[in-house]
Design a protein around this motif. Structure first.
Motif, PDB file in Angstrom:
ATOM      1  N   VAL A 117     -16.076   7.697   9.312  1.00 19.98           N
ATOM      2  CA  VAL A 117     -14.898   6.829   9.375  1.00 19.98           C
ATOM      3  C   VAL A 117     -14.994   5.763   8.293  1.00 19.98           C
ATOM      4  O   VAL A 117     -16.003   5.067   8.171  1.00 19.98           O
ATOM      5  N   LEU A 118     -13.944   5.654   7.498  1.00 25.70           N
ATOM      6  CA  LEU A 118     -13.841   4.616   6.472  1.00 25.70           C
ATOM      7  C   LEU A 118     -12.843   3.567   6.945  1.00 25.70           C
ATOM      8  O   LEU A 118     -11.958   3.853   7.752  1.00 25.70           O
ATOM      9  N   HIS A 119     -12.981   2.352   6.428  1.00 24.54           N
ATOM     10  CA  HIS A 119     -12.061   1.274   6.774  1.00 24.54           C
ATOM     11  C   HIS A 119     -11.183   0.965   5.568  1.00 24.54           C
ATOM     12  O   HIS A 119     -11.668   0.857   4.441  1.00 24.54           O
ATOM     13  N   GLY A 120      -9.892   0.804   5.812  1.00 22.25           N
ATOM     14  CA  GLY A 120      -8.986   0.475   4.728  1.00 22.25           C
ATOM     15  C   GLY A 120      -7.618   0.121   5.248  1.00 22.25           C
ATOM     16  O   GLY A 120      -7.271   0.441   6.384  1.00 22.25           O
ATOM     17  N   ASP A 121      -6.811  -0.566   4.431  1.00 18.95           N
ATOM     18  CA  ASP A 121      -5.470  -0.956   4.851  1.00 18.95           C
ATOM     19  C   ASP A 121      -4.521   0.236   4.740  1.00 18.95           C
ATOM     20  O   ASP A 121      -4.871   1.305   4.248  1.00 18.95           O
ATOM     21  N   TYR A 122      -3.287   0.034   5.196  1.00 17.98           N
ATOM     22  CA  TYR A 122      -2.305   1.117   5.237  1.00 17.98           C
ATOM     23  C   TYR A 122      -2.058   1.735   3.864  1.00 17.98           C
ATOM     24  O   TYR A 122      -1.977   2.959   3.710  1.00 17.98           O
ATOM     25  N   HIS A 123      -1.910   0.886   2.844  1.00 13.66           N
ATOM     26  CA  HIS A 123      -1.575   1.404   1.515  1.00 13.66           C
ATOM     27  C   HIS A 123      -2.728   2.224   0.931  1.00 13.66           C
ATOM     28  O   HIS A 123      -2.515   3.293   0.349  1.00 13.66           O
ATOM     29  N   THR A 124      -3.951   1.723   1.084  1.00 13.13           N
ATOM     30  CA  THR A 124      -5.111   2.468   0.606  1.00 13.13           C
ATOM     31  C   THR A 124      -5.236   3.788   1.349  1.00 13.13           C
ATOM     32  O   THR A 124      -5.507   4.839   0.752  1.00 13.13           O
ATOM     33  N   THR A 125      -5.021   3.745   2.654  1.00 12.98           N
ATOM     34  CA  THR A 125      -5.122   4.954   3.464  1.00 12.98           C
ATOM     35  C   THR A 125      -4.117   6.005   3.005  1.00 12.98           C
ATOM     36  O   THR A 125      -4.459   7.180   2.839  1.00 12.98           O
ATOM     37  N   ALA A 126      -2.869   5.586   2.786  1.00 15.35           N
ATOM     38  CA  ALA A 126      -1.836   6.533   2.355  1.00 15.35           C
ATOM     39  C   ALA A 126      -2.209   7.180   1.024  1.00 15.35           C
ATOM     40  O   ALA A 126      -2.018   8.393   0.824  1.00 15.35           O
ATOM     41  N   SER A 127      -2.774   6.386   0.113  1.00 14.58           N
ATOM     42  CA  SER A 127      -3.166   6.918  -1.193  1.00 14.58           C
ATOM     43  C   SER A 127      -4.293   7.935  -1.060  1.00 14.58           C
ATOM     44  O   SER A 127      -4.278   8.992  -1.712  1.00 14.58           O
TER      45      SER A 127
END
Length: 313
Positions: free
Chosen positions: A220-230
């Motif tokens: 599991v990685l942690h990231g915000d919505y925009h990073t996740t979508a990319s």
């Protein structure tokens, strides 16, 4: 050092969030600053108010005594500030807070057609938005309550349920083997990396619980919505997503078998009149958005749900 309302508010935030990190974010201060403030408060009162454990902060017996007196004082101060701001306000703009939702565009459009331009404040933390409403800094907030992780509702707020349980779907790269199916089992995703935004209230805990219940222990990685979508688009990760999200050229949205994760959609305000003034437009916007999402529309038809937003009595 004399205790002030801001000190009591800090103690309540630490107790409510169970974490100095989350409390600092809720209060809008740096964690080291909050830690220093807590030490000074404890020195002033003559004992530890919280035990620091691996899983977070827990009130000591002394802490419970102090919190029992602090909470009503903080609530009363919030009410005083909210009433004063309402009485002094000469700006009729509607101040809206919201967590992420594709229904926002339609909601704001409908409000603009009937009143002045709304002021919008976005935040991934539903609890932070609810506190802003309680303090009179927002008029209404549209928030998501992750299943199994109840929100901390400030006293005095009025709530209206938009959707009792919205199933959460999964977003996959379009070349993922499971993308060829309309319904995906968690076991089909056992070898994937997941990405979760840990700042969304309750989301990490709920997803971790869902994966553990399925016998999975993925990376599991942690990231915000925009990073996740990319990263979903490039095939690096997969993630849970709202069912109203639409598939694109590089990623697809699919239903999870058994609907193991859901959220409750809530509208919060200080008065019923404020809820009445904005709820119909939000409900209409959400219905429109639900019908525009093929995966969600298929789920609604399969579930026999004609309308995801029940009509008010």
């Amino acid at each position: 050092m004399e205790l002030e309302v801001r000190h009591l508010r800090a103690l309540c935030a630490i107790a409510d969030t169970g974490s100095l990190h989350r409390a600092a974010r809720l209060l809008g201060v740096a964690q080291p600053s909050l830690s220093t403030q807590l030490r000074r408060i404890e020195q002033e009162l003559g004992g530890e108010l919280f035990t620091r454990e691996r899983t977070g902060c827990r009130p000591t017996p002394l802490g419970r005594v102090v919190l029992g007196r602090a909470r009503p004082l903080v609530a009363e101060m919030r009410s005083l500030v909210a009433e004063a701001r309402a009485a002094a306000a000469d700006d009729p703009q509607l101040r809206i807070g919201s967590t992420a939702s594709r229904a926002l565009a339609g909601w704001l459009r409908r409000l603009r057609e009937r009143r002045q331009e709304p002021v919008l404040q976005m935040d991934v933390s539903a609890n932070a938005l609810l506190n802003l409403v309680a303090e009179g800094r927002l008029d209404v907030a549209f928030v998501h309550e992750v299943e199994g992780c109840p929100l901390r509702i400030p006293s005095g707020l009025r709530l209206r349920v938009l959707v009792e349980r919205e199933p959460q779907f999964v977003s996959l790269p379009n070349d993922h083997p499971a993308a060829a199916r309309s319904v995906v089992r968690l076991s089909d995703l056992a070898e994937d990396r997941w990405m979760i935004d840990p700042t969304v209230d309750g989301e990490w805990d709920a997803v971790h619980r869902m994966l553990r219940s399925a016998g999975l222990n993925p990376r599991v990685l942690h990231g915000d919505y925009h990073t996740t979508a990319s990263l979903v688009a490039t095939g690096e990760v997969i993630t849970v997503c709202q069912p109203t999200r639409q598939s694109g050229p590089e990623s697809v949205v699919r239903r999870l078998y058994g609907d193991p994760l859901g959220v409750r959609l809530l509208l919060a305000a200080r008065t019923e009149a404020e809820l009445d003034g904005v709820y119909p437009d939000l409900a209409e916007a959400y219905r429109e958005t639900a019908q525009q999402s093929p995966a969600y529309r298929e789920w609604l038809e399969h579930s026999g749900v004609d309308n995801p937003v029940p009509a008010l009595p």
